[in-house]
Design an enzyme around this catalytic site. Structure first.
Site, PDB file in Angstrom:
ATOM      1  N   SER A 168      34.689  36.131  29.738  1.00  0.00           N
ATOM      2  CA  SER A 168      35.478  34.603  29.252  1.00  0.00           C
ATOM      3  C   SER A 168      35.926  34.070  30.875  1.00  0.00           C
ATOM      4  O   SER A 168      36.656  32.719  30.626  1.00  0.00           O
ATOM      5  CB  SER A 168      35.763  34.784  28.335  1.00  0.00           C
ATOM      6  N   ARG A 169      36.088  34.124  31.814  1.00  0.00           N
ATOM      7  CA  ARG A 169      37.018  34.020  32.727  1.00  0.00           C
ATOM      8  C   ARG A 169      36.979  34.975  34.546  1.00  0.00           C
ATOM      9  O   ARG A 169      36.352  36.494  34.049  1.00  0.00           O
ATOM     10  CB  ARG A 169      38.184  34.168  33.194  1.00  0.00           C
ATOM     11  N   VAL A 178      36.639  46.672  23.592  1.00  0.00           N
ATOM     12  CA  VAL A 178      35.217  47.469  24.236  1.00  0.00           C
ATOM     13  C   VAL A 178      35.441  48.659  24.424  1.00  0.00           C
ATOM     14  O   VAL A 178      34.972  50.278  24.185  1.00  0.00           O
ATOM     15  CB  VAL A 178      35.197  47.254  25.426  1.00  0.00           C
ATOM     16  N   ASN A 195      32.032  45.376  33.015  1.00  0.00           N
ATOM     17  CA  ASN A 195      33.177  43.885  33.900  1.00  0.00           C
ATOM     18  C   ASN A 195      34.436  43.778  32.924  1.00  0.00           C
ATOM     19  O   ASN A 195      35.609  44.407  34.215  1.00  0.00           O
ATOM     20  CB  ASN A 195      32.463  42.608  33.977  1.00  0.00           C
ATOM     21  N   TYR A 252      45.339  52.410  37.154  1.00  0.00           N
ATOM     22  CA  TYR A 252      43.951  51.340  37.147  1.00  0.00           C
ATOM     23  C   TYR A 252      43.037  51.990  38.405  1.00  0.00           C
ATOM     24  O   TYR A 252      42.034  51.715  38.476  1.00  0.00           O
ATOM     25  CB  TYR A 252      44.108  50.530  37.977  1.00  0.00           C
ATOM     26  N   ALA A 299      42.802  55.461  39.018  1.00  0.00           N
ATOM     27  CA  ALA A 299      41.886  56.254  37.838  1.00  0.00           C
ATOM     28  C   ALA A 299      41.194  56.122  37.416  1.00  0.00           C
ATOM     29  O   ALA A 299      39.855  56.658  37.030  1.00  0.00           O
ATOM     30  CB  ALA A 299      43.433  57.104  37.238  1.00  0.00           C
TER      31      ALA A 299
END
Length: 242
Positions: A13-14, A64, A90, A155, A157
């Site tokens: 979305s961005r 997700v 992503n 993050y 890891a």
């Protein structure tokens, strides 16, 4: 170049995800844009893709980190588009903090979204890829997963784990004609990274500037089309991780 293909882009979305969705659409791919909650922003991306490039584009809201939600969403995308040939993982979050003060939930939330989320999507798309003996998986990792970064153990890891996942999936699925690669962006100017102009790490970038979401999107377009590349980690970082 990708005409007739369908691509799923999570976190679309961005920022980097939106740039990738629009880049793949510019090459003729239909796009399924998954967002965590901002449906209006995801639908705006879809509208730009459809109007500018004449492709089919639809938005989906999905966490997700949930095995069940991703299964349902992939089933909905299959019903809407018929099949999928490209998956871009992503979607990602940060919960930065020093290790000594980091909560368990801050660690788990980041790993569940960034790493398990990619597993969930690959797991649920695999049947389509295997059936058609065709598929391209692109996992958006980070130079933090290559170098580490103070204050981002969760993050880093998760992004290092994505690289291991990428290489394992690449080896497992290559005999079926399915490719899996990763992109490791460096400092990219997005809403998520915020103002980094005073970050001392900028002085370490050989190219001397932050990257753009479009720089990562170009790399994703290359990997979507590169039929003899698999198991690769492509840095888009201005040289910081050389």
């Amino acid at each position: 170049m990708l005409k007739g293909k369908t691509a799923i882009v999570t976190g679309g979305s961005r920022g980097i995800g939106a740039a990738i969705a629009e880049k793949l659409a510019s090459l003729g791919a239909n796009v399924a844009v998954i967002c965590a909650g901002n449906r209006a922003a995801a639908e705006a991306v879809c509208e730009r893709c459809a109007q500018a490039y004449g492709v089919q584009a639809r938005a989906y809201v999905c966490n997700v980190a949930s095995f069940a939600e991703t299964k349902e969403t992939v089933a909905a995308i299959k019903a809407d588009f018929g099949t999928v040939q490209i998956l871009v993982n992503n979607a990602g979050i940060t919960r930065d903090g020093l290790l000594a003060m980091m909560s368990e939930s801050a660690f788990d939330d980041v790993v569940d979204t960034n790493l398990k989320g990619a597993f969930h999507m690959i797991r649920h798309c695999a049947a389509m890829f295997l059936r058609s003996r065709e598929g391209c998986i692109i996992n958006i990792s980070s130079v933090s997963g290559l170098m580490g970064n103070a204050g981002q153990c969760n993050y880093a890891a998760s992004k290092a784990g994505l690289i291991g996942l990428t290489k394992s999936v690449a080896k497992e699925l290559a005999p079926k004609g399915i490719r899996c690669n990763a992109i490791a962006p460096g400092f990219i100017r997005t809403d998520m990274t915020g103002d980094q102009e005073n970050n001392p790490l900028l002085a370490m970038i050989p190219l001397g500037r932050m990257g753009r979401a479009e720089d990562v999107a170009q790399a994703a377009a290359y990997l979507a089309c590169a039929q003899y590349v698999t198991g690769e980690v492509l840095r888009v970082d201005g040289g910081i991780a050389m």
